[in-house]
Write a protein that holds these residues in place. Structure first.
Motif, short mmCIF file in Angstrom:
data_model
loop_
_atom_site.label_atom_id
_atom_site.label_comp_id
_atom_site.label_asym_id
_atom_site.label_seq_id
_atom_site.Cartn_x
_atom_site.Cartn_y
_atom_site.Cartn_z
N PRO A 82 12.16 -96.57 146.55
CA PRO A 82 11.81 -95.64 145.47
C PRO A 82 12.55 -95.96 144.17
CG PRO A 82 12.18 -94.43 147.51
CD PRO A 82 12.57 -95.85 147.78
N GLU A 83 13.81 -96.39 144.27
CA GLU A 83 14.59 -96.68 143.06
C GLU A 83 13.97 -97.82 142.26
OE1 GLU A 83 16.92 -94.73 146.18
OE2 GLU A 83 15.77 -96.61 146.18
N ALA A 84 13.38 -98.80 142.96
CA ALA A 84 12.75 -99.93 142.27
C ALA A 84 11.49 -99.47 141.54
CB ALA A 84 12.42 -101.04 143.26
N SER A 85 10.71 -98.61 142.18
CA SER A 85 9.51 -98.08 141.53
C SER A 85 9.86 -97.24 140.32
CB SER A 85 8.70 -97.25 142.53
OG SER A 85 8.24 -98.05 143.60
N LEU A 86 10.92 -96.44 140.45
CA LEU A 86 11.37 -95.61 139.35
C LEU A 86 11.79 -96.46 138.16
CD1 LEU A 86 12.00 -92.61 138.65
CD2 LEU A 86 14.32 -93.04 139.44
N ALA A 87 12.56 -97.51 138.41
CA ALA A 87 13.01 -98.39 137.33
C ALA A 87 11.83 -99.09 136.67
CB ALA A 87 14.01 -99.41 137.88
N ALA A 88 10.85 -99.51 137.47
CA ALA A 88 9.66 -100.17 136.91
C ALA A 88 8.88 -99.21 136.02
CB ALA A 88 8.78 -100.68 138.05
N ARG A 89 8.79 -97.96 136.44
CA ARG A 89 8.09 -96.95 135.63
C ARG A 89 8.78 -96.77 134.28
NH1 ARG A 89 8.19 -90.61 136.00
NH2 ARG A 89 6.02 -90.05 135.60
N GLN A 90 10.09 -96.71 134.29
CA GLN A 90 10.83 -96.54 133.05
C GLN A 90 10.69 -97.75 132.15
OE1 GLN A 90 14.86 -94.69 132.99
NE2 GLN A 90 15.50 -96.66 132.15
N ARG A 91 10.83 -98.94 132.72
CA ARG A 91 10.70 -100.17 131.93
C ARG A 91 9.32 -100.27 131.29
NH1 ARG A 91 12.93 -102.64 136.44
NH2 ARG A 91 10.88 -103.52 137.00
N GLY A 92 8.29 -100.05 132.09
CA GLY A 92 6.93 -100.18 131.58
C GLY A 92 6.61 -99.13 130.53
#
Length: 275
Positions: A82-92
């Protein structure tokens, strides 16, 4: 503060919508291995709650039909944390805002000030009874101004959403019913054709419409009755009332300053369709 909450919703919502409408977030999530848009959506938005079951995400999100969340959670987390998906959401999301605004506006003193004031409001409200907002509050606030503005605007969006759900529950309006009322408010007819629900089984939509007719909220033709329109207006007014507390942390001068700084940012995003 009700009028303030409505005004701030109009200014902040386009900042949040890039997450769902622009390409960068979906590309970031796809690069992680999420197979579909909805895998990435559920995995990244629900991530602040931790590895909770589909039933918890369904309850917190409220507006999705039975079984929709379970098609994506927890399977979307099995190979991607989940942490990786969260970071990707923020970056994008931050990349989308930055692209649309352009370097000059994205690096301006006005945007930095807007990010600071939005963050002050977003980190000042009580979390009790606000599941999605509380989850967002546990996350670190980004230091980079564009990411901080998006993150704090999204915190406020989840805060408002939690309040909206509380109002809907109190009014005995389910998630699909809420979409029907929103469709009618937007002039969509028949409301069953609305994009958020048109894919649902016809028998499910028929049952929802029949229930709303029995309650006197829609007429035989599937349009608002006076009682239905009044109910929708009452829901939105109370949602505004419940969305006001974060902005009480700002002085009148700070609130005016925030509105002034956000107006050109929002105008640029709206002109681009947030994508």
């Amino acid at each position: 503060m009700t009028d303030t909450a409505r005004r701030m919703f109009g200014l902040l919502e386009p900042i949040c919508l890039v997450t769902f409408h622009a390409d960068e977030t979906n590309e970031e999530l796809a690069a992680l291995g999420h197979r579909t848009y909805w895998d990435g959506y559920f995995a990244s938005r629900a991530a602040p709650l931790g590895r909770v079951p589909a039933e918890v995400v369904h309850a917190a999100f409220y507006s999705f039909a039975d079984g929709e969340v379970a098609r994506h959670i927890p399977s979307a987390w099995e190979t991607i944390p989940p942490e990786a998906s969260l970071a990707a959401r923020q970056r994008g999301s931050a990349a989308s805002v930055r692209r649309i605004l352009g370097d000059r506006m994205a690096e301006s003193a006005g945007l930095v000030r807007a990010a600071d004031l939005t963050t002050k409001a977003a980190t000042s409200a009580p979390t009790e009874g606000r599941v999605m907002y509380a989850g967002m509050r546990t996350l670190p606030v980004p230091s980079e101004p564009v990411a901080r503005l998006w993150h704090s605007a999204t915190m406020l969006r989840e805060h408002r959403g939690d309040g909206h759900i509380a109002v809907l529950v109190g009014a005995r309006i389910g998630g699909t019913e809420a979409h029907v009322l929103s469709a009618l408010e937007m002039g969509v007819h028949p409301p069953e054709s609305f994009g958020r629900i048109h894919h649902l089984p016809k028998e499910r939509l028929a049952a929802v419409m029949n229930g709303l007719r029995e309650r006197g909220l829609v007429d035989a033709d599937g349009r608002f009755t006076d009682a239905g329109r009044e109910t929708k207006q009452r829901i939105e007014a109370l949602t505004d009332d419940l969305a006001a507390p974060p902005f009480e942390a700002l002085s009148p001068t700070e609130l005016d300053e925030l509105i002034t700084e956000l107006e050109p940012i929002t105008a640029r995003l709206v002109a681009a369709g947030s994508k």
